[in-house]
Design an enzyme around this catalytic site. Structure first.
Site, PDB file in Angstrom:
ATOM      1  N   CYS A  43       0.849  -1.193   0.000  1.00  0.00           N
ATOM      2  CA  CYS A  43       0.000   0.000   0.000  1.00  0.00           C
ATOM      3  C   CYS A  43       0.889   1.249   0.000  1.00  0.00           C
ATOM      4  CB  CYS A  43      -0.911   0.007   1.228  1.00  0.00           C
ATOM      5  SG  CYS A  43      -2.077   1.400   1.216  1.00  0.00           S
ATOM      6  N   ASP A  45       0.428   3.731   1.727  1.00  0.00           N
ATOM      7  CA  ASP A  45       0.369   4.308   3.077  1.00  0.00           C
ATOM      8  C   ASP A  45       1.768   4.583   3.642  1.00  0.00           C
ATOM      9  OD1 ASP A  45       0.123   4.392   6.070  1.00  0.00           O
ATOM     10  OD2 ASP A  45      -1.986   4.039   5.609  1.00  0.00           O
ATOM     11  N   ARG A  47       2.856   4.709   6.496  1.00  0.00           N
ATOM     12  CA  ARG A  47       3.248   3.966   7.703  1.00  0.00           C
ATOM     13  C   ARG A  47       3.731   2.554   7.407  1.00  0.00           C
ATOM     14  NH1 ARG A  47      -2.542   4.912  10.279  1.00  0.00           N
ATOM     15  NH2 ARG A  47      -2.958   4.331   8.115  1.00  0.00           N
ATOM     16  N   HIS A  99      -2.309  -3.908   4.960  1.00  0.00           N
ATOM     17  CA  HIS A  99      -2.122  -3.505   6.366  1.00  0.00           C
ATOM     18  C   HIS A  99      -3.468  -3.216   7.009  1.00  0.00           C
ATOM     19  CE1 HIS A  99      -2.795   0.914   5.791  1.00  0.00           C
ATOM     20  NE2 HIS A  99      -2.540   0.573   4.541  1.00  0.00           N
ATOM     21  N   CYS A 102      -6.255   0.012   6.706  1.00  0.00           N
ATOM     22  CA  CYS A 102      -6.035   0.587   5.362  1.00  0.00           C
ATOM     23  C   CYS A 102      -7.197   1.503   4.949  1.00  0.00           C
ATOM     24  CB  CYS A 102      -5.871  -0.530   4.335  1.00  0.00           C
ATOM     25  SG  CYS A 102      -5.468   0.080   2.671  1.00  0.00           S
TER      26      CYS A 102
HETATM   27 CO    CO Z   1      -3.525   1.247   2.910  1.00  0.00          CO
END
Ligand code: CO
Length: 211
Positions: A43, A45, A47, A99, A102
């Site tokens: 992803c 993302d 993090r 994750h 998400c």
């Molecule tokens: Co995500």
């Protein structure tokens, strides 16, 4: 006080110095080429930084990231990364890493209209529809969300296996395993979904190509 932007460039110089101290030939060796054993599809993302969470150094992981770690067979960027990783770099493992928490998957559970991204999220909604009996039976919304993230990763693992790129590699007896993981942002740990696939027998017959 230094601006955030300038600080990034300073951080880079410090990072170079640290690497050279640890290994004076570090960059010189990397400049000669790459031979990563792993393709990571994760992803976007912030993090979930691919290399960091598995303790991998530069040169170890070929990476493709997008919203909700999707494998869309019309996505030329994903297909190009996959083709290069499998046919040129000859990676032995592909990991699809979702994750918990998400935002893309969360959006796919709801009905909110966000904008252009609705069209990307739609692919995740299709995954919900495939698994709606199981997901709708989970009354606790948090648990349903967690499970949706897991089944989404499982579907992306299968979507990789459905590609002609992966099936051709298996046909030519190239060693290639596809794994599904979910990273937990709350504790940093990876949940191995144990859905590893290494031949097309695990696909529905209609997807098995005669190559
Ligand atoms: Co995500």
């Amino acid at each position: 006080m230094k601006s955030y932007y300038n600080q990034l460039l300073e951080n880079n110089k410090e990072w170079v110095a640290q690497n050279l101290e640890r290994d004076p030939q570090f960059f010189e060796r990397l400049s000669n080429g790459q031979q990563p054993p792993l393709l990571w599809i994760g992803c976007a993302d912030s993090r979930v930084p691919a290399n960091e969470i598995i303790g991998a150094l530069p040169g170890e992981v070929f990476v493709h990231r997008n919203i909700a770690n999707m494998v869309l067979h019309t996505d030329m960027s994903m297909l190009s990364v996959l083709d290069y990783a499998v046919n040129v770099l000859k990676v032995k493992h592909i990991i699809v890493c979702g994750h918990y928490g998400c935002g893309g998957v969360k959006a796919a559970m709801g009905n909110q209209h966000i904008g252009l991204i609705d069209n990307w999220i739609r692919h995740i909604k299709d995954v919900y529809r495939f698994h709606q009996d199981e997901l709708n039976a989970i009354k606790d919304e948090k648990k349903r969300f967690d499970r949706f993230i897991e089944v989404n990763v499982m579907e992306q693992v299968l979507d990789l296996a459905k590609t002609s790129i992966v099936q051709a590699a298996w046909e030519s007896k190239q060693e290639l395993q596809i794994h599904g993981w979910v990273y937990d942002i709350k504790d940093g740990l990876i949940n191995d979904l144990k859905v590893t696939i290494e031949n097309d027998d695990q696909l529905a017959e209609v997807y098995q190509l005669d190559i």
